[in-house]
Motif scaffolding. Sequence first.
Motif, PDB file in Angstrom:
ATOM      1  N   ILE A  85      58.161  11.441  49.234  1.00 45.88           N
ATOM      2  CA  ILE A  85      57.361  12.565  49.730  1.00 45.88           C
ATOM      3  C   ILE A  85      55.933  12.105  49.978  1.00 45.88           C
ATOM      4  CG2 ILE A  85      56.396  14.809  49.084  1.00 45.88           C
ATOM      5  CD1 ILE A  85      59.104  15.401  47.725  1.00 45.88           C
ATOM      6  N   GLU A  86      55.429  11.202  49.145  1.00 47.19           N
ATOM      7  CA  GLU A  86      54.072  10.695  49.342  1.00 47.19           C
ATOM      8  C   GLU A  86      53.941   9.981  50.688  1.00 47.19           C
ATOM      9  OE1 GLU A  86      54.378   8.763  45.543  1.00 47.19           O
ATOM     10  OE2 GLU A  86      52.491   9.713  44.915  1.00 47.19           O
ATOM     11  N   ALA A  87      54.952   9.183  51.062  1.00 42.34           N
ATOM     12  CA  ALA A  87      54.930   8.496  52.353  1.00 42.34           C
ATOM     13  C   ALA A  87      55.020   9.504  53.497  1.00 42.34           C
ATOM     14  CB  ALA A  87      56.075   7.485  52.434  1.00 42.34           C
ATOM     15  N   LEU A  88      55.849  10.524  53.328  1.00 41.87           N
ATOM     16  CA  LEU A  88      55.938  11.570  54.345  1.00 41.87           C
ATOM     17  C   LEU A  88      54.600  12.292  54.497  1.00 41.87           C
ATOM     18  CD1 LEU A  88      59.416  12.999  53.332  1.00 41.87           C
ATOM     19  CD2 LEU A  88      58.888  11.893  55.512  1.00 41.87           C
ATOM     20  N   ALA A  89      53.937  12.569  53.385  1.00 49.98           N
ATOM     21  CA  ALA A  89      52.639  13.244  53.428  1.00 49.98           C
ATOM     22  C   ALA A  89      51.588  12.370  54.107  1.00 49.98           C
ATOM     23  CB  ALA A  89      52.195  13.624  52.014  1.00 49.98           C
ATOM     24  N   THR A  90      51.631  11.075  53.864  1.00 50.97           N
ATOM     25  CA  THR A  90      50.694  10.151  54.517  1.00 50.97           C
ATOM     26  C   THR A  90      50.909  10.159  56.027  1.00 50.97           C
ATOM     27  OG1 THR A  90      50.558   8.757  52.551  1.00 50.97           O
ATOM     28  CG2 THR A  90      49.965   7.735  54.654  1.00 50.97           C
ATOM     29  N   GLU A  91      52.164  10.128  56.450  1.00 52.10           N
ATOM     30  CA  GLU A  91      52.473  10.196  57.892  1.00 52.10           C
ATOM     31  C   GLU A  91      52.039  11.547  58.450  1.00 52.10           C
ATOM     32  OE1 GLU A  91      54.181   9.154  61.713  1.00 52.10           O
ATOM     33  OE2 GLU A  91      53.122   8.143  60.090  1.00 52.10           O
ATOM     34  N   ALA A 106      52.437  19.717  47.147  1.00 49.67           N
ATOM     35  CA  ALA A 106      51.523  20.854  46.949  1.00 49.67           C
ATOM     36  C   ALA A 106      50.377  20.819  47.957  1.00 49.67           C
ATOM     37  CB  ALA A 106      50.976  20.842  45.527  1.00 49.67           C
ATOM     38  N   ARG A 107      49.875  19.632  48.266  1.00 47.96           N
ATOM     39  CA  ARG A 107      48.776  19.512  49.230  1.00 47.96           C
ATOM     40  C   ARG A 107      49.219  19.924  50.630  1.00 47.96           C
ATOM     41  NH1 ARG A 107      47.592  15.726  52.508  1.00 47.96           N
ATOM     42  NH2 ARG A 107      48.824  14.111  51.494  1.00 47.96           N
ATOM     43  N   ILE A 108      50.388  19.479  51.035  1.00 47.03           N
ATOM     44  CA  ILE A 108      50.905  19.851  52.350  1.00 47.03           C
ATOM     45  C   ILE A 108      51.194  21.353  52.381  1.00 47.03           C
ATOM     46  CG2 ILE A 108      52.768  19.503  54.011  1.00 47.03           C
ATOM     47  CD1 ILE A 108      50.759  17.139  53.786  1.00 47.03           C
TER      48      ILE A 108
END
Length: 105
Positions: free
Chosen positions: A10-16, A66-68
């Motif tokens: 999920i962190e990589a998805l959020a970065t993208e 949560a940020r997204i």
Amino acid sequence: MSNNENFPTIEALATEHDRVTREIEKLPNTDAGDEERERLNNRLWSLRALMGATASKSKGELLALARILRDEYTRDANFECHVPGSARDLARALAEGVMAMQVAA
């Protein structure tokens, strides 16, 4: 190969998601960028849908989700959209992730 293999966390998805959001912000506010804006917006929806469908495995992933969700909530504060990648979907995924972590603890 599924999209999930390209973005395994999920962190990589959020970065993208952040990268694509910055691309959208750079587009001119003219009709000339409409096709590109639509393509990038579709990419954002796809990324959020993947986030909603990916089980959170760490506190960092829960925080990224949560940020997204917070960002999407500004567009859909009443949780009226019911599609994958919507604020409602991300809230569900966040709640499931928190509950899974609690059970695992």
